[in-house]
Design a protein around this motif. Sequence first.
Motif, mmCIF file in Angstrom:
data_model
loop_
_atom_site.group_PDB
_atom_site.id
_atom_site.type_symbol
_atom_site.label_atom_id
_atom_site.label_comp_id
_atom_site.label_asym_id
_atom_site.label_seq_id
_atom_site.Cartn_x
_atom_site.Cartn_y
_atom_site.Cartn_z
ATOM 1 N N GLU A 52 -4.821 -2.063 -8.453
ATOM 2 C CA GLU A 52 -5.120 -3.523 -8.592
ATOM 3 C C GLU A 52 -4.880 -4.481 -7.427
ATOM 4 O O GLU A 52 -5.389 -5.728 -7.562
ATOM 5 N N THR A 53 -4.431 -3.723 -6.285
ATOM 6 C CA THR A 53 -3.977 -4.587 -5.500
ATOM 7 C C THR A 53 -5.103 -5.292 -4.614
ATOM 8 O O THR A 53 -5.113 -6.542 -4.182
ATOM 9 N N ILE A 56 -6.268 -8.281 -6.820
ATOM 10 C CA ILE A 56 -5.214 -9.297 -6.470
ATOM 11 C C ILE A 56 -5.571 -10.017 -5.248
ATOM 12 O O ILE A 56 -5.680 -11.332 -5.388
ATOM 13 N N GLN A 60 -6.746 -14.003 -4.834
ATOM 14 C CA GLN A 60 -6.088 -15.103 -4.028
ATOM 15 C C GLN A 60 -6.830 -15.665 -3.093
ATOM 16 O O GLN A 60 -6.259 -16.602 -2.629
ATOM 17 N N PRO A 125 3.473 -6.073 -6.786
ATOM 18 C CA PRO A 125 2.407 -5.814 -5.740
ATOM 19 C C PRO A 125 2.811 -6.087 -4.274
ATOM 20 O O PRO A 125 3.870 -6.997 -4.217
ATOM 21 N N VAL A 130 -0.785 -8.696 -0.287
ATOM 22 C CA VAL A 130 -0.786 -9.418 -1.346
ATOM 23 C C VAL A 130 0.186 -10.833 -0.786
ATOM 24 O O VAL A 130 1.057 -10.944 -0.395
ATOM 25 N N ILE A 197 -0.348 -13.612 -11.665
ATOM 26 C CA ILE A 197 -1.126 -12.797 -10.565
ATOM 27 C C ILE A 197 -1.640 -13.750 -9.485
ATOM 28 O O ILE A 197 -1.524 -13.034 -8.162
ATOM 29 N N TYR A 198 -1.942 -14.818 -9.591
ATOM 30 C CA TYR A 198 -2.215 -15.645 -8.594
ATOM 31 C C TYR A 198 -1.331 -15.964 -7.549
ATOM 32 O O TYR A 198 -1.429 -15.984 -6.334
ATOM 33 N N GLY A 200 0.955 -13.809 -6.792
ATOM 34 C CA GLY A 200 1.561 -12.618 -6.185
ATOM 35 C C GLY A 200 2.580 -11.939 -6.792
ATOM 36 O O GLY A 200 3.313 -10.980 -6.055
ATOM 37 N N SER A 203 1.120 -7.742 -11.118
ATOM 38 C CA SER A 203 -0.196 -7.211 -11.382
ATOM 39 C C SER A 203 -0.835 -7.517 -12.762
ATOM 40 O O SER A 203 -0.024 -8.094 -13.426
#
Length: 429
Positions: A52-53, A56, A60, A125, A130, A197-198, A200, A203
């Motif tokens: 998922e990195t 993300i 961002q 993450p 990230v 998530i935003y 960082g 995940s």
Amino acid sequence: MEAAAGGAGLTKWQAAALSAVAGWVWAASLFGLTRRTRALVQPWVNRRVQAETPAIVRFQRTHHRLLDNFFSVLSCVVSVPFYTGFLPLLFWSGHSKLARQMTLLMAFCDYLGNSVKDAVSAPRPSSPPVRRVTATEDEKENAMEYGLPSSHALNTVCLMGYLLHYVLTYGPHDSVMVATGLCLAILLVTLVGLGRIYLGMHSLTDVIAGIGFGIVILAFWLAVHDHVDAFVVSGQNVTTFWASLSLLLCFAYPKPEFPTPSFEYHTAFNGVAFGIVYGVQQTYFHFHNPDVPLIFSPQLPLLAFVGRVLVGIPTILVVKFCSKALSRWLLPVMCSTLGIPIVSSCYVPALKISEKSKDKSDAKQGGYLQKVFSLFPQKAYDVDTGIRFVQYASLAWSVVDLRCFVHSSNEEVLTCEILLNEDRDHHEL
């Protein structure tokens, strides 16, 4: 009434519950349940976070200073420091049942969520690539914890869900209010999840796990909260049982791969829960029953509430400071007298861990209790855990139990105002 079981005067179900927790601690240690669980779950979570990195990082790219500030503030609003300040206001405003239920629920969420985090020990993450935004000291400490599940998402689901349940249960409502409340709760949970998530910090898997755990915990709490509250306010051997449970919960906690602040948070909330329960037991019929005045009522106007806050906040800070200073001196003395081997990672410089002190501790001969403790895998216990527990238990107790002083002070002010008004009216006549 059930028959007492054992010298502590515990009932059968209380003795059974404590025995079950102690048995779980013994079985988890004997069979390495934490290690086995980690071996099963951690690789899968690591793969999910790594996969998922890139998503993300793409998410961002929309970053903006306003979004950074918005999601940082939102994270503070649903963080532990916010509720630490918000819950005393609930107690002092007369909403004691809501306050004690939300406090115990938060302690329950903190224990389960942090236990899963440290049991799985899955990383957050990677930063970089990230971009991690830690605008506050609280966020910097959160970043030192493991990732799954997201505590912010879990706590938001549970506390917003319980708050909505409480408002709809004890206040007037219709279908429009129910729909509006649900929409607002879902919106807040969604924004908190997106924010984690935003920023960082998590995940998507962490956030989904937090929401999932939160729904399960909330459903369980809604099924038992009335029984828990009835036990706290009018049960048998409440203080003895809760003190024993709090002690066991300090041991019924998984050991992470590497140390994190999660156990410290658990210890603090464990102490807060005990302090709240003990305080409510002492003053329930005077200051926490359903008949106490609520804020904005004639018996508790806004001015009197402000007076409670102005007296209460300095009082609880003084109690927290004094209890920490006293326990830093008293607990090491007690442990030394009883022959319990201890070290300190922070609070007591003379007991800080070193190879020299470790050798000295191992070579020291003690009494019966020290021989008993030598049978356990852990050769020495961190006294900071006890100090932190006492500190936060005292803080919570002062919020609940010392309200009598604040209440009396405000009553005296109100009485003086009434007498002055009556005297003024008499002179006018």
